[in-house]
Design an enzyme around this catalytic site. Structure first.
Site, PDB file in Angstrom:
ATOM      1  N   SER A 187      13.084  13.763  20.729  1.00  0.00           N
ATOM      2  CA  SER A 187      14.097  13.183  19.843  1.00  0.00           C
ATOM      3  C   SER A 187      15.170  12.374  20.581  1.00  0.00           C
ATOM      4  CB  SER A 187      14.782  14.287  19.038  1.00  0.00           C
ATOM      5  OG  SER A 187      15.306  15.270  19.893  1.00  0.00           O
ATOM      6  N   HIS A 193      21.866  16.629  19.784  1.00  0.00           N
ATOM      7  CA  HIS A 193      21.799  15.204  20.154  1.00  0.00           C
ATOM      8  C   HIS A 193      23.176  14.569  20.327  1.00  0.00           C
ATOM      9  CE1 HIS A 193      18.177  16.156  17.635  1.00  0.00           C
ATOM     10  NE2 HIS A 193      17.623  15.802  18.772  1.00  0.00           N
ATOM     11  N   ASP A 225      24.851  15.635  16.303  1.00  0.00           N
ATOM     12  CA  ASP A 225      24.512  16.824  15.506  1.00  0.00           C
ATOM     13  C   ASP A 225      24.456  17.993  16.495  1.00  0.00           C
ATOM     14  OD1 ASP A 225      22.158  16.265  16.798  1.00  0.00           O
ATOM     15  OD2 ASP A 225      21.042  15.662  15.011  1.00  0.00           O
TER      16      ASP A 225
END
Ligand SMILES: *[C@@H]1O[C@H](CO)[C@@H](O)[C@H](O)[C@H]1NC(C)=O
Ligand SMILES: *[C@@H]1O[C@H](CO)[C@@H](O)[C@H](O)[C@H]1NC(C)=O
Ligand SMILES: *[C@@H]1O[C@H](CO)[C@@H](O)[C@H](O)[C@H]1NC(C)=O
Ligand SMILES: *[C@@H]1O[C@H](CO)[C@@H](O)[C@H](O)[C@H]1NC(C)=O
Ligand SMILES: *[C@@H]1O[C@H](CO)[C@@H](O)[C@H](O)[C@H]1NC(C)=O
Length: 377
Positions: A30, A339, A336
């Protein structure tokens, strides 16, 4: 006169100028996914949609969610822009040419093979079979569409930039969620580094000459990790950073092995430009001196989250109904739970492109580059 002068002065900072790099290929999770997991979710009912396809993801640059786990651009996007290349199309979602690159990174994926976790009875949690070796298979499957003859492919990949990583945080998380001790997770790390090294060697065999291998982030600083594994013992926290020492130790160990492995690869393949790209040092610096970077004084607080000591709540995560983002994401380090914000990625990208957070900096590695002075950082 003065206006023209100022304009000329600021021009070189827009990019790295014309380079010999004509495409970028990326493998990761991610931290570099530009839309693959979103496409997977749309294709697979079991997996379902991911929050990265919902607002406020993407709000500060794309003005809509793109599948990136960020408010805006990722490090990979800043690198593409600096090299005057298009933002990398996600391999699983793109209907068009990959002549200027492809992104194989899938959010949530581990570096280690799926079977590694199955063999160790650690597959009872969220686990995707889109690991580094699977991403490498996708790359080899795409290859005939990019180049044909051996000579042609060597030339094509010789002019490509390859980015491998970040890998590690999901390997740790999958194992920890399956109930493994930190000592056992640590014992997986040599296998993870070996997997990364083998992938790099495979790329070299295909003709890669410029490869960025990225470190792991400080795992014990992630607000998600701090929230999920709190300790009542103050000694478990680093007094300078507030990060969890034992969890950071995993990243430090991985990075140490990775640096050693890359040094060995350099001796073995002297023609190949192997770049180690750092995450640990810059993120630690942001946490220690947030004000220097325009971040709030409590840098482990998440911008978009559902409350709690770090504003991270796994049941009320960013993208879920009623969860709002902070007013100004560029004053936050973490977007978040796990991240970073676009602002943080931007600082790191600059450090990878021009130093000091890559060895050698990408701009130096690309020798053909017209070296331009650019006051940054
Ligand atoms: C869909 O995703 C689930 C969960 O990752 C996986 O077990 C399953 O094999 C996937 N199905 C297909 C058709 O890919
Ligand atoms: C892909 O693009 C081609 C033409 O560029 C179009 O005909 C085709 O319908 C597209 N496929 C999808 C799945 O969007
Ligand atoms: C695998 O783990 C589950 C719990 O996660 C446990 O019930 C089971 O006994 C374990 N099996 C082996 C072979 O370790
Ligand atoms: C994972 O994917 C690879 C490559 O597509 C495949 O060879 C392997 O069997 C898959 N593993 C599982 C457990 O589904
Ligand atoms: C957000 O914060 C940054 C960094 O402190 C600042 O430069 C910018 O002006 C702020 N933007 C808004 C809309 O307040």
């Amino acid at each position: 006169m003065k206006l023209v002068f100022l304009f000329l002065l600021s021009l070189p900072c827009l990019g790295l100028g014309k380079t010999q790099i004509s495409s970028i290929f990326s493998f990761g999770n991610s931290y570099t996914d530009t839309g693959n997991v979103l496409a997977l979710g749309a294709m697979n009912q079991t997996l379902g949609p991911t929050v990265s396809g919902l607002p406020p993801y993407g709000t500060n640059f794309f003005h809509k969610p793109t599948g990136r786990f960020c408010d805006g651009r990722l490090i990979l996007d800043f690198i593409a822009q600096a090299l005057n290349l298009p933002l990398l199309p996600p391999y699983l979602a793109h209907n068009g040419s990959y002549q200027q690159g492809a992104n194989f990174a899938v959010s949530g994926t581990t570096g280690l093979d799926y079977s590694f976790f199955v063999e160790r009875n650690a597959s009872n949690t969220f686990l995707l079979n889109t690991t580094l070796n699977v991403q490498l298979e996708w790359f080899l499957e795409l290859k005939p569409h990019l180049c044909t003859s051996l000579e042609n492919c060597k030339k094509f990949f010789g002019e490509s930039l390859f980015i491998v990583g970040e890998f590690g945080i999901n390997d740790f998380s999958v194992a920890i969620m399956a109930g493994k001790s930190l000592a056992e997770v640590r014992s997986y790390i040599p296998y993870l580094v070996k997997t990364i090294v083998k992938a790099v060697e495979r790329l070299i065999k295909e003709g890669a000459l410029t490869i960025v291998v990225s470190e792991n982030v400080p795992y014990g600083c992630l607000p998600s990790v701090l929230s999920l594994y709190p300790s009542s013992n103050a000694k478990d926290y680093n007094p300078r950073t507030g990060c969890l020492i034992n969890y950071n130790e995993l990243s430090l160990y991985q990075n140490k092995l990775l640096h050693k492995a890359v040094s060995r690869l350099r001796l073995r393949y002297p023609r190949v430009r192997l770049i180690i790209a750092e995450y640990y040092r810059p993120i630690t610096k942001f946490v220690k001196y947030p004000k220097q970077f325009g971040f709030i004084e409590t840098p482990l607080q998440v911008c978009c989250g559902g409350g709690g000591p770090y504003n991270f709540n796994i049941l009320q995560g960013c993208g879920m109904p009623g969860v709002n983002a902070c007013q100004n994401a560029s004053t936050y380090l973490y977007w978040d739970g796990p991240h970073l914000t676009e602002a943080a990625y931007h600082y790191i990208a600059d450090g990878w492109l021009r130093g000091p957070y890559a060895d050698p900096p990408i701009s130096t590695a690309i020798t053909e580059i017209s070296q331009q002075t650019c006051s940054k950082l």
